[in-house]
Design an enzyme around this catalytic site. Structure first.
Site, PDB file in Angstrom:
ATOM      1  N   HIS A   1      27.545  16.086 -18.211  1.00 20.95           N
ATOM      2  CA  HIS A   1      26.230  15.958 -18.841  1.00 20.95           C
ATOM      3  C   HIS A   1      25.487  17.254 -18.617  1.00 20.95           C
ATOM      4  O   HIS A   1      25.849  18.042 -17.726  1.00 20.95           O
ATOM      5  CB  HIS A   1      25.457  14.773 -18.235  1.00 20.95           C
TER       6      HIS A   1
ATOM      7  N   ASP B   1       0.801  -1.230   0.000  1.00 20.52           N
ATOM      8  CA  ASP B   1       0.000   0.000   0.000  1.00 20.52           C
ATOM      9  C   ASP B   1       0.833   1.278   0.000  1.00 20.52           C
ATOM     10  O   ASP B   1       0.289   2.372   0.098  1.00 20.52           O
ATOM     11  CB  ASP B   1      -0.884   0.032   1.263  1.00 20.52           C
TER      12      ASP B   1
ATOM     13  N   GLU C   1      33.383  16.690  -8.899  1.00 16.60           N
ATOM     14  CA  GLU C   1      32.284  17.080  -9.806  1.00 16.60           C
ATOM     15  C   GLU C   1      31.711  18.424  -9.382  1.00 16.60           C
ATOM     16  O   GLU C   1      31.309  18.609  -8.233  1.00 16.60           O
ATOM     17  CB  GLU C   1      31.169  16.021  -9.759  1.00 16.60           C
TER      18      GLU C   1
ATOM     19  N   ARG D   1      36.534  11.213  -7.573  1.00 13.63           N
ATOM     20  CA  ARG D   1      35.820  12.020  -8.575  1.00 13.63           C
ATOM     21  C   ARG D   1      35.651  13.418  -7.976  1.00 13.63           C
ATOM     22  O   ARG D   1      35.418  13.550  -6.768  1.00 13.63           O
ATOM     23  CB  ARG D   1      34.452  11.414  -8.921  1.00 13.63           C
TER      24      ARG D   1
ATOM     25  N   HIS E   1      20.521  14.247 -15.182  1.00 11.72           N
ATOM     26  CA  HIS E   1      21.063  14.084 -16.534  1.00 11.72           C
ATOM     27  C   HIS E   1      20.032  14.760 -17.436  1.00 11.72           C
ATOM     28  O   HIS E   1      19.068  14.138 -17.858  1.00 11.72           O
ATOM     29  CB  HIS E   1      21.230  12.611 -16.891  1.00 11.72           C
TER      30      HIS E   1
ATOM     31  N   HIS F   1      28.199   3.560  -9.295  1.00  9.32           N
ATOM     32  CA  HIS F   1      26.821   3.791  -8.856  1.00  9.32           C
ATOM     33  C   HIS F   1      26.526   3.092  -7.534  1.00  9.32           C
ATOM     34  O   HIS F   1      25.447   2.531  -7.333  1.00  9.32           O
ATOM     35  CB  HIS F   1      25.826   3.343  -9.940  1.00  9.32           C
TER      36      HIS F   1
ATOM     37  N   GLU G   1      33.077  16.519 -14.359  1.00 11.43           N
ATOM     38  CA  GLU G   1      33.275  15.506 -13.334  1.00 11.43           C
ATOM     39  C   GLU G   1      34.309  14.434 -13.693  1.00 11.43           C
ATOM     40  O   GLU G   1      33.969  13.262 -13.838  1.00 11.43           O
ATOM     41  CB  GLU G   1      31.949  14.845 -12.987  1.00 11.43           C
TER      42      GLU G   1
ATOM     43  N   ASP H   1      28.841  11.518  -3.822  1.00 10.90           N
ATOM     44  CA  ASP H   1      28.195  12.145  -4.981  1.00 10.90           C
ATOM     45  C   ASP H   1      26.755  12.392  -4.567  1.00 10.90           C
ATOM     46  O   ASP H   1      25.971  11.444  -4.437  1.00 10.90           O
ATOM     47  CB  ASP H   1      28.290  11.198  -6.189  1.00 10.90           C
TER      48      ASP H   1
ATOM     49  N   TYR I   1      39.506   5.662 -10.902  1.00 11.53           N
ATOM     50  CA  TYR I   1      39.010   4.610 -10.003  1.00 11.53           C
ATOM     51  C   TYR I   1      39.950   3.413 -10.115  1.00 11.53           C
ATOM     52  O   TYR I   1      40.060   2.810 -11.188  1.00 11.53           O
ATOM     53  CB  TYR I   1      37.574   4.224 -10.392  1.00 11.53           C
TER      54      TYR I   1
ATOM     55  N   ASP J   1      24.461  18.604  -8.692  1.00 14.32           N
ATOM     56  CA  ASP J   1      25.113  17.295  -8.825  1.00 14.32           C
ATOM     57  C   ASP J   1      26.594  17.495  -8.490  1.00 14.32           C
ATOM     58  O   ASP J   1      27.343  18.020  -9.323  1.00 14.32           O
ATOM     59  CB  ASP J   1      24.909  16.797 -10.265  1.00 14.32           C
TER      60      ASP J   1
ATOM     61  N   HIS K   1      34.003   6.839 -17.523  1.00 15.05           N
ATOM     62  CA  HIS K   1      32.773   7.582 -17.839  1.00 15.05           C
ATOM     63  C   HIS K   1      33.119   8.889 -18.544  1.00 15.05           C
ATOM     64  O   HIS K   1      34.296   9.234 -18.689  1.00 15.05           O
ATOM     65  CB  HIS K   1      31.938   7.831 -16.578  1.00 15.05           C
TER      66      HIS K   1
HETATM   67  N1  GLY Z   1      25.184  11.791  -9.895  1.00 10.05           N
HETATM   68  C1  GLY Z   1      25.139  11.272 -11.184  1.00 10.05           C
HETATM   69  C2  GLY Z   1      26.207  11.788 -12.027  1.00 10.05           C
HETATM   70  O1  GLY Z   1      27.174  12.289 -11.545  1.00 10.05           O
HETATM   71  O2  GLY Z   1      26.096  11.789 -13.213  1.00 10.05           O
HETATM   72 MN    MN Z   2      26.988  14.101 -12.790  1.00 10.37          MN
HETATM   73 MN    MN Z   3      27.169  13.141  -9.629  1.00 13.36          MN
END
Ligand code: GLY
Ligand code: MN
Ligand code: MN
Length: 449
Positions: free
Chosen positions: A366, A52, A419, A417, A373, A255, A396, A272, A400, A283, A362
């Protein structure tokens, strides 16, 4: 908008009819659609979490962009040039009992009074009314496939027109995706949107500082996440995406969102996390030492990622293209990895062979906006898009290095990272995420204050 930002949404009652930001956007999109067209946009569906319990409702970004209307079970219809009214909103009716259980609804009356609709009808009447609204249009701007349940309603409406076509009723002859026009609009942020993005960024900066200050060996990843969410909620924001708080080996999982481990002395922790404020996201990623001091190997990796970010920043100005920051990052990281001994060979050849993807897998950023995104094409006519004033994006870079990487024992389980969020200005860029420590010295100063 999750539950906390949801409450911050208020109709813009100050704006006179037709003067709200949403009305301006609707006019702009209708101008692009031209006459003989109809646009149909459903609100986001309500999703079940378990039995529910529902996931907290988050309005569809396109829908919110054009209406500011916060409720589920609603549909925007735009009909440029229709004399009886161009903007029609279908929504839930007022219901005393349901409102006692689940909260206020604007109802069709409120949709007209507070959200500028020319007309509004109960959502339950959609299939009775929509065919008549579609009948005079040649093109239907509707993005098929995103919401299969709602697709059925639209197809039912078209089919009911087909059935009546022998009686002279006109059936639209083409479906066009609305995204093509709408997402290009959303890519360029207005002054008001930038105000919200600066606010989301500021809240997120405070949250990251709070986490840095709360960090020490023995603290749970989930406890740093709690510090972050507390700061978001305290400021009337929610999260833009599930926070990533990964210590040690988890810093190398892009992730990672379990956030369930205890942070260890001698490890780094990568966070992050970004707030969503009135529908707009920040972000941000920072990586810092759990014990407050970067070890020499951690500093080597961190400084290289920072150098790469600086190189990317230098490319951010109108006229440069979308891939320039990424190319700058790849060049800097590859050269630096060769100097450290993480990669062996000539940088130019290693870039050609994409050898850097072993540790940097990566892209460098973005678009950022209502969606973390965000929407907008990255290529136009098969060429990278040129940067223009008002575009907002992340920068970013990262590296790693999980344990077991050959020849990289010195840097085992260091994932870094950095960012930040920026907006392209007339002659360069503005850092939206300013005020957050970036250099190792700045981070250490905040952690040990
Ligand atoms: N937090 C997702 C990215 O950095 O794209
Ligand atoms: Mn990002
Ligand atoms: Mn991010």
């Amino acid at each position: 908008m999750n539950s906390s930002t949801y409450s911050s949404i208020k109709p813009d009652t100050r704006a006179k009819k037709g003067h709200s930001v949403h009305a301006q956007r609707r006019r702009q999109i209708m101008k692009m659609m031209g006459d003989n067209a109809i646009a149909i946009l459903p609100a986001a569906p309500v999703l079940l979490r378990n039995r529910d319990v529902e996931h907290s409702f988050r309005q569809d970004s396109d829908f919110y962009y054009l209406s500011g209307f916060p409720e589920p079970e609603a549909v925007i219809v735009l009909i440029p040039g229709r004399p009886q009214g161009e903007y029609i909103l279908f929504c839930r009716q007022r219901d005393k009992l349901k409102e006692t259980w689940n909260g206020y609804r604007y109802g069709p009356e409120g949709a007209v009074a507070h959200f500028d609709a020319d007309d509004a009808y109960p959502i339950d009447d959609l299939e009775d009314i929509l065919p008549g609204l579609m009948e005079h249009s040649e093109s239907v701007y509707y993005t098929i496939g995103l919401n299969p349940d709602f697709d059925k309603h639209v197809l039912n409406c078209v089919n009911s027109l087909r059935k009546a076509s022998r009686g002279g009723v006109h059936v639209p002859y083409e479906f066009v995706s609305l995204e093509y026009l709408l997402h290009d609009m959303r890519l360029f942020k207005s002054r008001e949107e930038l105000r919200l993005m600066r606010k989301a960024a500021k809240i997120s900066v405070q949250a990251h500082i709070k986490a840095m200050r709360a960090c020490q060996p023995g603290v749970g990843e989930y406890q740093l996440e709690a510090e972050i969410l507390y700061e978001f909620n305290r400021n009337g924001a929610g999260w833009a995406y599930p926070s990533i708080v990964g210590g040690g080996a988890n810093s190398c999982i892009l992730h990672y969102t379990e956030n369930s481990r205890i942070l260890k002395d001698g490890d780094v922790v990568l966070i992050d996390a970004g707030a969503e404020y009135d529908g707009y996201a920040a972000d941000i990623t920072r990586t810092f030492p759990v014990n407050g001091r970067y070890s020499p190997p951690q500093k080597e990796i961190y400084d290289l990622v920072l150098e790469a970010q600086e190189a990317a920043f230098k490319t951010l100005k109108p006229g440069n293209h979308w891939n320039d920051p990424h190319n700058a990052v790849v060049k800097t990281l590859t050269k630096g990895m060769v100097e450290l001994g993480l990669l062996k060979g000539k940088p130019a050849q290693l870039i050609k062979d994409a050898a850097y993807t072993q540790y940097y897998m990566h892209r460098t950023g973005h678009w950022l906006g209502m969606d973390v995104h965000d929407v907008g094409d990255y290529k136009v006519d098969d060429e990278w898009r040129l940067l223009e004033k008002g575009m907002t994006l992340t920068v970013e870079p990262g590296l790693y290095i999980p344990a077991g990487s050959r020849g990289a024992k010195r840097w085992a389980n260091i994932g870094v990272r950095i960012e930040d969020d920026i907006v392209i200005t007339a002659d360069g860029y503005e850092l939206l995420t300013k005020g957050l420590p970036r250099t190792t010295a700045e981070v250490e100063a905040v952690m040990n204050a």
